[in-house]
Design an enzyme around this catalytic site. Structure first.
Site, short mmCIF file in Angstrom:
data_model
loop_
_atom_site.label_atom_id
_atom_site.label_comp_id
_atom_site.label_asym_id
_atom_site.label_seq_id
_atom_site.Cartn_x
_atom_site.Cartn_y
_atom_site.Cartn_z
N PRO A 10 0.99 -3.66 2.78
CG PRO A 10 2.12 -5.16 4.16
CD PRO A 10 1.96 -4.77 2.72
N GLY A 13 -0.18 4.23 3.18
CA GLY A 13 -1.12 5.12 3.84
C GLY A 13 -1.04 4.95 5.35
CG ASP A 66 -0.36 7.44 -6.78
OD1 ASP A 66 -1.40 6.77 -6.98
OD2 ASP A 66 -0.38 8.65 -6.52
N GLY A 67 3.10 4.43 -5.78
CA GLY A 67 4.33 3.68 -6.00
C GLY A 67 4.07 2.20 -6.19
CB THR A 68 1.72 -0.17 -4.52
OG1 THR A 68 2.29 0.05 -3.24
CG2 THR A 68 1.36 -1.64 -4.65
CG LEU A 69 -1.00 1.98 -10.37
CD1 LEU A 69 -1.79 0.70 -10.64
CD2 LEU A 69 -1.90 3.20 -10.52
CD GLU A 71 7.51 -1.85 -6.27
OE1 GLU A 71 7.19 -3.06 -6.10
OE2 GLU A 71 8.26 -1.23 -5.51
CG ASP A 215 -4.57 13.22 -24.17
OD1 ASP A 215 -3.64 12.55 -23.69
OD2 ASP A 215 -4.82 14.39 -23.82
CD GLU A 272 8.29 5.06 -4.00
OE1 GLU A 272 9.43 5.00 -3.48
OE2 GLU A 272 7.24 5.15 -3.34
#
Length: 302
Positions: A10, A13, A66-69, A71, A215, A272
């Site tokens: 939450p 960003g 990207d840090g959440t992704l 994790e 690739d 991170e």
């Protein structure tokens, strides 16, 4: 009825998901999904939620930076079984979301999840951990995890640049032995990155040309220690223009690379903190995860 586990940060960003959450859930409900909603509260929550999930979920959706992704992917690997991942970018830079050509509009990104296709994407093994699109050391790499969330939200990309510029007078280098395939180099490097992305820090092209996310190889960039401020400036300009000067940097592609250093060096993984190490072994895990994309071709990253 198919089931979604929806994990979101939450605070990512500008915390914009707070005003978009109802619309995002509406997209999923109209597509016929049953939704379990799990907001994260602190670092590591998404890893635990995904690693401990039941195998009844047909799709794992995450929203954040990207840090959440990272994790979510880490939790996926730890669970021992695979579920397709949907990603709604909501961070400050969203490099990987851009590589997948995901819409910046969060509701449109949700529609990609329900209407798109599964893309088999490479990820990286980093010693005993994993990363999605970048592992790096040296100049600027600690900026993202030392820059406060409020500052990221207010200034976006500029926050990283301002924080990084403060450090230019104190640029240091690291003695490294780098090995890949049948090659070995030893030098002093101020920066190094192993990437699977078309952009880093919001800057496109600095990772290389014709980057493909499936690739089986990474793009590696190593920048030598500059002799003076002018040379440092020239290096930064060359990097942004992807005008490679072999006297100042090494650039190559490989599926496996090892870094050895006499002292511990701090690394970052997907923006991170990734720990301090004297030995880092990185290996490409080709097509290890499935991620939803709207791209018609099976070659994301174009």
């Amino acid at each position: 009825m198919e089931k979604i586990l929806f994990v979101y940060n939450p605070k990512a960003g500008k915390a914009q998901i707070r005003s978009k959450l109802a619309d995002i859930l509406d997209v999923f409900e109209k597509a016929g999904y049953e939704i379990t909603i799990c907001p994260t509260q602190k670092r590591g929550d998404a890893v635990k939620l995904v690693a401990g999930r039941k195998d009844q979920y047909d799709l794992i959706v995450c929203s954040g930076g990207d840090g959440t992704l990272d994790e979510v992917v880490t939790g996926m690997i730890k669970s021992g079984f695979r579920t397709p991942i949907g990603y709604i970018p909501a961070g400050s830079t969203n490099d990987f979301g851009g590589s997948l050509a995901l819409p910046k509009n969060m509701v449109k990104a949700a529609r990609v999840i329900v209407e798109g296709r599964n893309f088999p994407c490479d990820i990286g093994a980093f010693n005993r951990d994993v990363f999605v699109y970048i592992a790096a050391f040296g100049l600027f790499t600690d900026v993202s995890y030392e820059t406060g969330q409020d500052m990221k939200n207010l200034l976006g990309h500029m926050a990283y640049l301002l924080e990084g510029m403060k450090r230019l007078p104190a640029v240091r280098s690291y003695s490294m032995k780098v090995s890949w395939e049948d090659q070995v180099i030893e030098d002093e490097f101020m920066f190094g990155m192993v990437t699977n992305s078309v952009s880093v820090g919001g800057f496109k092209r600095i990772t290389g040309k014709n980057v493909k996310l499936d690739d089986g190889v990474f793009e590696v960039t190593l920048i030598k220690k500059p002799k003076n401020p002018i040379e440092l400036n020239n290096i930064m300009v060359s990097l942004l223009n992807r005008d490679i000067d072999t006297d100042a940097m090494y650039c190559f592609r490989t599926s496996r690379v090892t870094f050895e250093s006499p002292e511990k060096v701090a690394w970052t993984r997907d923006g991170e903190y990734g720990g301090s190490h004297t030995l880092v072994e990185i290996e490409n895990r080709q097509k290890e995860i499935l991620i939803r994309t709207a791209l018609p071709e099976a070659r994301a990253g174009k």
